[in-house]
Design an enzyme around this catalytic site. Structure first.
Site, PDB file in Angstrom:
ATOM      1  N   ASN A  33      44.241  29.302  36.285  1.00 53.43           N
ATOM      2  CA  ASN A  33      45.589  29.710  36.021  1.00 53.43           C
ATOM      3  C   ASN A  33      45.756  29.240  34.604  1.00 53.43           C
ATOM      4  O   ASN A  33      46.481  29.963  33.736  1.00 53.43           O
ATOM      5  CB  ASN A  33      46.700  29.135  37.032  1.00 53.43           C
ATOM      6  N   GLU A  75      41.123  26.737  40.985  1.00 50.37           N
ATOM      7  CA  GLU A  75      42.163  27.660  40.977  1.00 50.37           C
ATOM      8  C   GLU A  75      43.380  27.144  40.056  1.00 50.37           C
ATOM      9  O   GLU A  75      43.776  28.270  39.229  1.00 50.37           O
ATOM     10  CB  GLU A  75      42.913  27.878  42.280  1.00 50.37           C
ATOM     11  N   ARG A  97      44.772  40.774  39.867  1.00 48.10           N
ATOM     12  CA  ARG A  97      44.408  39.442  40.725  1.00 48.10           C
ATOM     13  C   ARG A  97      45.415  39.502  41.802  1.00 48.10           C
ATOM     14  O   ARG A  97      46.122  40.240  41.776  1.00 48.10           O
ATOM     15  CB  ARG A  97      45.230  38.363  39.883  1.00 48.10           C
TER      16      ARG A  97
HETATM   17  N1  LIG Z   1      49.490  27.504  34.350  1.00 49.50           N
HETATM   18  C1  LIG Z   1      50.356  28.696  34.623  1.00 49.50           C
HETATM   19  N2  LIG Z   1      50.824  29.225  33.501  1.00 49.50           N
HETATM   20  C2  LIG Z   1      51.664  30.165  33.309  1.00 49.50           C
HETATM   21  N3  LIG Z   1      51.973  31.037  34.647  1.00 49.50           N
HETATM   22  C3  LIG Z   1      51.215  30.524  35.748  1.00 49.50           C
HETATM   23  C4  LIG Z   1      50.395  29.384  35.615  1.00 49.50           C
HETATM   24  N4  LIG Z   1      49.838  29.317  37.060  1.00 49.50           N
HETATM   25  C5  LIG Z   1      50.501  30.580  37.541  1.00 49.50           C
HETATM   26  N5  LIG Z   1      51.256  31.117  36.981  1.00 49.50           N
HETATM   27  C6  LIG Z   1      51.915  32.351  37.498  1.00 49.50           C
HETATM   28  O1  LIG Z   1      52.006  32.127  38.905  1.00 49.50           O
HETATM   29  C7  LIG Z   1      51.614  33.285  39.472  1.00 49.50           C
HETATM   30  C8  LIG Z   1      50.843  33.107  40.602  1.00 49.50           C
HETATM   31  O2  LIG Z   1      49.539  32.424  40.574  1.00 49.50           O
HETATM   32  P1  LIG Z   1      48.643  32.535  41.499  1.00 49.50           P
HETATM   33  O3  LIG Z   1      47.334  31.570  41.191  1.00 49.50           O
HETATM   34  O4  LIG Z   1      49.086  32.133  42.912  1.00 49.50           O
HETATM   35  O5  LIG Z   1      48.131  33.950  41.550  1.00 49.50           O
HETATM   36  P2  LIG Z   1      47.157  34.913  40.356  1.00 49.50           P
HETATM   37  O6  LIG Z   1      46.709  33.823  39.611  1.00 49.50           O
HETATM   38  O7  LIG Z   1      48.293  35.886  39.933  1.00 49.50           O
HETATM   39  O8  LIG Z   1      46.235  35.439  41.101  1.00 49.50           O
HETATM   40  P3  LIG Z   1      44.679  34.244  41.743  1.00 49.50           P
HETATM   41  O9  LIG Z   1      44.808  33.232  41.743  1.00 49.50           O
HETATM   42  O10 LIG Z   1      44.936  35.178  43.272  1.00 49.50           O
HETATM   43  O11 LIG Z   1      43.604  35.109  40.970  1.00 49.50           O
HETATM   44  C9  LIG Z   1      50.609  34.136  38.239  1.00 49.50           C
HETATM   45  O12 LIG Z   1      50.382  35.358  38.373  1.00 49.50           O
HETATM   46  C10 LIG Z   1      51.418  33.626  36.991  1.00 49.50           C
HETATM   47  O13 LIG Z   1      52.256  34.600  36.758  1.00 49.50           O
HETATM   48 MG   LIG Z   2      45.581  32.021  40.206  1.00 49.54          MG
END
Ligand SMILES: Nc1ncnc2c1ncn2[C@@H]1O[C@H](COP(=O)(O)OP(=O)(O)OP(=O)(O)O)[C@@H](O)[C@H]1O
Ligand SMILES: [Mg+2]
Length: 148
Positions: free
Chosen positions: A52, A48, A106
């Site tokens: 990201n 995960e 997502r």
């Molecule tokens: N490494 C990162 N750099 C920039 N923004 C990030 C990063 N990790 C997370 N985010 C931000 O945090 C939000 C939430 O992350 P999270 O992993 O909980 O959900 P997601 O990636 O949107 O969906 P999913 O993981 O369920 O596919 C993301 O939509 C993004 O905006």
């Molecule tokens: Mg994510």
């Protein structure tokens, strides 16, 4: 506290490397003899965090993802996943279950999964500089079977 063992990795943020990162961390922590469930939890959390970096931090560009994995006494594992991408504006909001900036694509559950599959999750970020995710999990020592 000094780590008993450690490794570092860096690789471009292409999606093919998500599986590589997962397998590499899993192979490293295997020395602690985790259960299948413990290993699966670590792999899922790392996956995960790396996803990201690939989809959010660097978006349609390719940047470098950095991973360090350290093993401490009593089976404590600390994995750090870091990028030099866009950063997160509001970490508290980003960590809310179902919050996503990629609506329709997502679920917004990545941080919730990382939190529930580890003992501790710490996120720090600077806009335009990047994000660092620290995952901690302790592999409990089990008494050997048959008393050996
Ligand atoms: N490494 C990162 N750099 C920039 N923004 C990030 C990063 N990790 C997370 N985010 C931000 O945090 C939000 C939430 O992350 P999270 O992993 O909980 O959900 P997601 O990636 O949107 O969906 P999913 O993981 O369920 O596919 C993301 O939509 C993004 O905006
Ligand atoms: Mg994510």
């Amino acid at each position: 506290m000094k780590a008993l063992n450690e490794m570092e990795l860096s690789f471009p943020s292409c999606s093919a490397n998500e599986g590589f990162a997962r397998a590499a961390v899993s192979a490293f922590v295997a020395q602690l003899d985790p259960t299948v469930d413990e290993l699966c939890d670590i792999k899922t959390a790392v996956s995960e965090a790396v996803t990201n970096c690939i989809v959010h931090a660097y978006r349609s560009t390719i940047g470098i993802v950095y991973i360090s994995c350290r093993i401490f006494e009593n089976g404590r594992i600390v994995v750090k996943v870091r990028d030099k991408g866009c950063g997160i504006e509001d970490i508290e909001q980003a960590m809310q279950p179902m919050f996503t900036t990629a609506e329709g694509e997502r679920a917004g559950l990545g941080f919730a999964v990382m939190e529930s599959f580890t003992d501790r999750l710490h996120v720090s970020s600077r806009l335009g500089k990047g994000t660092s995710v620290i995952l901690e999990k302790t592999i409990r020592r089990r008494p050997a079977e048959n008393g050996q």
